[in-house]
Design an enzyme around this catalytic site. Structure first.
Site, PDB file in Angstrom:
ATOM      1  N   ASN A  10      56.580  42.482  65.598  1.00  0.00           N
ATOM      2  CA  ASN A  10      57.517  42.872  66.713  1.00  0.00           C
ATOM      3  C   ASN A  10      57.189  42.999  67.744  1.00  0.00           C
ATOM      4  O   ASN A  10      55.756  43.627  67.931  1.00  0.00           O
ATOM      5  CB  ASN A  10      58.121  44.173  66.111  1.00  0.00           C
ATOM      6  CG  ASN A  10      59.067  43.949  65.151  1.00  0.00           C
ATOM      7  OD1 ASN A  10      59.899  42.811  64.614  1.00  0.00           O
ATOM      8  ND2 ASN A  10      59.489  45.073  64.212  1.00  0.00           N
ATOM      9  N   GLY A  38      55.472  46.127  64.832  1.00  0.00           N
ATOM     10  CA  GLY A  38      55.970  45.547  63.592  1.00  0.00           C
ATOM     11  C   GLY A  38      55.235  46.204  62.583  1.00  0.00           C
ATOM     12  O   GLY A  38      54.096  46.400  62.500  1.00  0.00           O
ATOM     13  N   LYS A  39      55.890  46.612  61.380  1.00  0.00           N
ATOM     14  CA  LYS A  39      54.968  47.160  60.374  1.00  0.00           C
ATOM     15  C   LYS A  39      54.109  46.299  59.637  1.00  0.00           C
ATOM     16  O   LYS A  39      52.967  47.090  59.308  1.00  0.00           O
ATOM     17  CB  LYS A  39      56.123  47.891  59.123  1.00  0.00           C
ATOM     18  CG  LYS A  39      57.155  49.035  59.825  1.00  0.00           C
ATOM     19  CD  LYS A  39      58.038  49.366  58.852  1.00  0.00           C
ATOM     20  CE  LYS A  39      59.110  50.387  59.204  1.00  0.00           C
ATOM     21  NZ  LYS A  39      58.642  51.129  60.153  1.00  0.00           N
ATOM     22  N   ASN A 179      57.822  57.628  53.208  1.00  0.00           N
ATOM     23  CA  ASN A 179      57.919  59.056  53.875  1.00  0.00           C
ATOM     24  C   ASN A 179      59.000  59.778  53.006  1.00  0.00           C
ATOM     25  O   ASN A 179      59.729  59.400  52.276  1.00  0.00           O
ATOM     26  CB  ASN A 179      57.986  58.986  55.464  1.00  0.00           C
ATOM     27  CG  ASN A 179      59.334  58.469  55.777  1.00  0.00           C
ATOM     28  OD1 ASN A 179      60.389  58.794  55.122  1.00  0.00           O
ATOM     29  ND2 ASN A 179      59.393  57.764  56.919  1.00  0.00           N
ATOM     30  N   LEU A 211      54.673  63.747  54.092  1.00  0.00           N
ATOM     31  CA  LEU A 211      55.598  64.903  54.048  1.00  0.00           C
ATOM     32  C   LEU A 211      55.470  65.527  55.802  1.00  0.00           C
ATOM     33  O   LEU A 211      55.858  66.611  55.693  1.00  0.00           O
ATOM     34  CB  LEU A 211      55.277  65.984  53.350  1.00  0.00           C
ATOM     35  CG  LEU A 211      55.385  65.489  51.929  1.00  0.00           C
ATOM     36  CD1 LEU A 211      54.808  66.786  50.836  1.00  0.00           C
ATOM     37  CD2 LEU A 211      56.541  65.422  51.298  1.00  0.00           C
ATOM     38  N   ASP A 242      52.400  53.765  59.354  1.00  0.00           N
ATOM     39  CA  ASP A 242      51.477  52.415  59.131  1.00  0.00           C
ATOM     40  C   ASP A 242      49.972  52.679  59.069  1.00  0.00           C
ATOM     41  O   ASP A 242      49.448  52.114  58.328  1.00  0.00           O
ATOM     42  CB  ASP A 242      51.785  51.258  60.242  1.00  0.00           C
ATOM     43  CG  ASP A 242      53.318  51.002  60.151  1.00  0.00           C
ATOM     44  OD1 ASP A 242      54.015  51.146  59.361  1.00  0.00           O
ATOM     45  OD2 ASP A 242      53.675  50.996  61.247  1.00  0.00           O
ATOM     46  N   ARG A 275      48.501  59.168  71.166  1.00  0.00           N
ATOM     47  CA  ARG A 275      48.413  58.232  72.193  1.00  0.00           C
ATOM     48  C   ARG A 275      49.673  57.248  72.149  1.00  0.00           C
ATOM     49  O   ARG A 275      50.462  57.160  71.083  1.00  0.00           O
ATOM     50  CB  ARG A 275      47.313  57.332  72.237  1.00  0.00           C
ATOM     51  CG  ARG A 275      45.953  58.342  72.479  1.00  0.00           C
ATOM     52  CD  ARG A 275      44.721  57.477  72.337  1.00  0.00           C
ATOM     53  NE  ARG A 275      44.540  57.031  70.883  1.00  0.00           N
ATOM     54  CZ  ARG A 275      43.436  56.478  70.286  1.00  0.00           C
ATOM     55  NH1 ARG A 275      42.582  55.764  71.238  1.00  0.00           N
ATOM     56  NH2 ARG A 275      43.434  56.253  69.073  1.00  0.00           N
ATOM     57  N   GLY A 277      52.322  54.146  71.648  1.00  0.00           N
ATOM     58  CA  GLY A 277      52.146  52.995  71.075  1.00  0.00           C
ATOM     59  C   GLY A 277      51.975  52.878  69.602  1.00  0.00           C
ATOM     60  O   GLY A 277      51.951  53.976  69.110  1.00  0.00           O
TER      61      GLY A 277
HETATM   62  O1  RIB Z   1      56.229  51.534  61.945  1.00  0.00           O
HETATM   63  C1  RIB Z   1      56.291  51.427  63.341  1.00  0.00           C
HETATM   64  C2  RIB Z   1      57.086  50.000  63.502  1.00  0.00           C
HETATM   65  O2  RIB Z   1      58.286  49.971  63.148  1.00  0.00           O
HETATM   66  C3  RIB Z   1      57.031  49.553  65.200  1.00  0.00           C
HETATM   67  O3  RIB Z   1      55.870  49.190  65.509  1.00  0.00           O
HETATM   68  C4  RIB Z   1      58.370  48.737  65.107  1.00  0.00           C
HETATM   69  O4  RIB Z   1      58.127  47.478  65.704  1.00  0.00           O
HETATM   70  C5  RIB Z   1      59.037  48.807  63.862  1.00  0.00           C
HETATM   71  O5  RIB Z   1      58.772  47.733  63.057  1.00  0.00           O
END
Ligand code: RIB
Length: 297
Positions: A10, A38-39, A179, A211, A242, A275, A277
């Protein structure tokens, strides 16, 4: 060890908000940034930074080359990322001053992955030790089924939660990473120990439940292992799950104990949230080790 991450790519449009908007409210944001996300992309990068030999699989549009370039620069094998006529997936992420967020997802190319694409990925990378996926692409269930059928160990992060995940065939996932709110939605339980037991009854494998401020739990049918979270000043929690997933799974692949794997995963996530992002703020292994040393561990 080779890990195959099948998942989403993403473009994250991130807005710094004074607070998360109410229904019908119009708000000026205090800042706007575009990030790599994106995950699938985030988890692939986290695994690679944690020490795995990582192959990313998924689909982007013609506008998504900079996402795959970013992963490639991070050392991830992107040969299994296909290019589609459909635009790359994107998100609109509103982030409040406490680092909490809410998101709009446009699936785009992530949602036009076909079973034939899955077959092609597994033909090229059937030697992977682990397949990890999430719920942001099409063909998640067929991919897990095909990978398990090919003798590849499977890990599934059932995120983001949607209704279809209540009745998902979780036996396709040897390991589940999720989660607390996802665990509650899937099982209908609220107590973490009951959540992991209910999930274990469905996959008969490993359950890793985060948690938030209360840490994380590991359960595989034996003793339940819980580790507390590290206290840090969170600026943006996007990508924390992630980062945890990549580092925790790699630690388990490295033969570390569940306790140690939870500790490493949480340390990596604690650094990531300080941070703004997602992918760009996933720490490297040396940073995670330095963080743990600074905690006296
Ligand atoms: O887990 C975070 C991600 O979830 C983000 O980077 C976003 O793109 C969504 O996919």
């Amino acid at each position: 060890m080779k890990v195959l991450v099948f998942g989403s790519f993403n473009i994250d449009h991130v807005y710094a908000m004074p607070h998360l908007p109410d229904r019908g409210e119009t708000l000026y944001c205090k800042g706007y940034e575009v990030h790599v996300g994106g995950k699938g992309l985030n988890q692939a990068l986290a695994l690679q930074k944690a020490g795995a030999t990582t192959v990313a699989a998924g689909k982007v549009g013609a506008d998504g080359a900079y996402l795959t370039d970013y992963l490639k620069a991070g050392g991830v094998d992107i040969s299994a990322v296909a290019v589609s006529d459909v635009p790359t997936g994107h998100t609109i992420i509103e982030c409040d001053p406490d680092g909490q967020n809410q998101m709009i997802l446009f699936g785009g190319a992530n949602r036009v992955i076909t079973e034939a694409d899955c077959d092609a990925v597994l033909t090229a990378h059937g030697d992977a030790a682990l397949l990890l996926t999430q719920y942001e692409t099409s063909c998640v269930e067929p991919m897990l089924r095909k990978a398990q059928g090919a003798g590849i160990r499977t890990a599934f992060n059932p995120s983001p939660f949607v209704e279809a995940l209540r009745d998902f065939p979780y036996e396709l996932a040897d390991c589940l990473v999720l989660n607390q709110s996802e665990g509650e939605s899937i099982t209908g339980e609220t107590d973490p120990a009951r959540i992991v037991r209910a999930l274990h009854a469905r996959n008969h494998g490993e359950i890793i439940l985060t948690l938030g401020a209360d840490g994380a739990i590991y359960y595989d049918g034996d003793a339940l292992v819980q580790m507390p979270a590290y206290r840090v000043n969170a600026v943006d929690t996007t990508g924390a799950g992630d980062t945890f997933t990549g580092y925790c799974l790699q630690a388990l692949l490295d033969g570390k104990s569940p306790q140690e794997a939870l500790r490493i995963g949480q340390a990596a996530a604690a650094i990531e949230v300080t941070r703004p992002g997602a992918a760009e703020t996933i720490p490297d292994r040396a940073q995670v080790e330095a963080f743990l040393q600074a905690q006296g561990e």
